[in-house]
Design a protein around this motif. Structure first.
Motif: not given
Ligand code: PHE
Length: 336
Positions: A149, A167, A169, A193, A207, A209, A281, A305-306
């Protein structure tokens, strides 16, 4: 004198000319005035008749002058109105109303799909601490995964303690802290970023999430949820697949791919002929993350997931350059 006077009056084109003719016909040097002065040489009866006649002529000329003056003024007024005329029949197009930006529309639609699947929506701050963005998500200090990142740090407090979230997350951790399982949430938002802008990268992007924590949640639930989402959002012709990957906060981890939407077959630039494009991801929430969030990993499991939502719009609408979405060119924005 009368006939000639009438002709002269009729020939006067504007107010000034009317005034000039008036002096000419009724003034001190006028023929009429001369004639009046000559009356003294006449017999009393003839003088009276001639005097009356001269007065009549004078009155008639005055009347003709007044009428001409009126006509000239009316013409001038008409000409002025014609020149100032407003064309009330001109067709003016309706007011142009603005509308929600493509990013907002995409997030609204994504939220709708997930809410329809039983999720709720949560949000978190864009300025984050190092702990929520990395530490709590199982990135040990100095762990090489942090280098994935391109972090923008904020000059506040200890060096590298405050940052613009890289992110969505960190919202996982905030949701875990604030709620007891079962948890089914999505968190859309803006992330940062230090990337150089190009056709597929922006230093500020978006994004969404997803986080699910409940009893007996498995990788199958993750795959099934993403497939259900994919067909609900893109339609039945587009499918999803998971590909092994690595993230410190999920184990096992995967990349989430969907059928290439813009696939031009053999030479497709978008998917490089694989038929799949990477959206983001995902994985099973790492036990350390559950523990950091106050959840017992022996009792509960979860998936997360994101993925980037701007790229989703690119694919959905066939937009070739991500920068177009943020340049605020009204000709571009109006299309959506
Ligand atoms: N946060 C990760 C990214 O931005 C993506 C991700 C989210 C992966 C949740 C796994 C679980 O690259």
């Amino acid at each position: 004198v009368l006939a000639e006077g009438r002709d002269r009056i009729a020939a006067a084109e504007d107010l000034e000319a009317v005034r000039a003719v008036e002096t000419e016909l009724l003034g001190k040097r006028a023929r009429l005035t001369e004639l009046k002065q000559g009356l003294g040489g006449l017999e009393p009866d003839a003088r009276r008749d001639a005097g009356r006649r001269l007065n009549e002529v004078r009155a008639e000329l005055q009347e003709a002058l007044a009428a001409r003056r009126g006509a000239v003024e009316a013409d001038a007024r008409r000409a002025r109105l014609e020149a100032e005329r407003l064309d009330l029949t001109e067709v003016v197009t309706d007011d142009v109303l603005g509308h929600l930006h493509l990013v907002t529309q995409a997030h609204d639609q994504l939220e709708d799909v997930f809410v329809g699947m039983g999720f709720t929506v949560a949000e978190g701050p864009e300025i984050e601490t190092e702990w929520y963005n990395f530490g709590a998500l199982n990135f040990p200090p100095g762990h090489p995964a942090r280098a994935m990142y391109d972090t923008l740090y904020v000059e506040f407090g200890e060096p590298e303690s405050t940052l613009l979230r890289t992110h969505t997350s960190p919202v996982q951790m905030r949701v875990l802290e604030a709620n007891e399982p079962p948890i089914y949430v999505v968190c859309p938002g803006r992330v940062y970023r230090s990337d150089t802008p190009d056709a597929s990268h922006m230093p500020v992007f978006h994004q969404i999430e997803g986080l699910v924590v409940d009893r007996g949640i498995s990788m199958g639930d993750l795959a099934g949820t993403l497939e259900a989402f994919t067909t609900a959002y893109f339609g039945g012709a587009i499918h999803s697949r998971l590909r092994p990957s690595y993230f410190p906060f999920t184990e096992p981890s995967a990349e989430y791919d969907i059928t290439c939407v813009i696939c031009e077959g053999e030479g497709c630039q978008t998917c490089k002929r694989t038929g799949w494009i990477e959206l983001g991801g995902c994985g099973m929430v790492h036990p350390n993350v559950l523990r950091n969030g106050g959840v017992d990993p022996e009792e509960y499991t979860g998936f997360a997931f994101g993925f980037g939502t701007d790229r989703l719009s690119l694919m959905r609408y066939g937009i070739s350059d991500l920068r177009d979405m943020f340049s605020n060119d009204i000709r571009f924005l109006r299309q959506f």
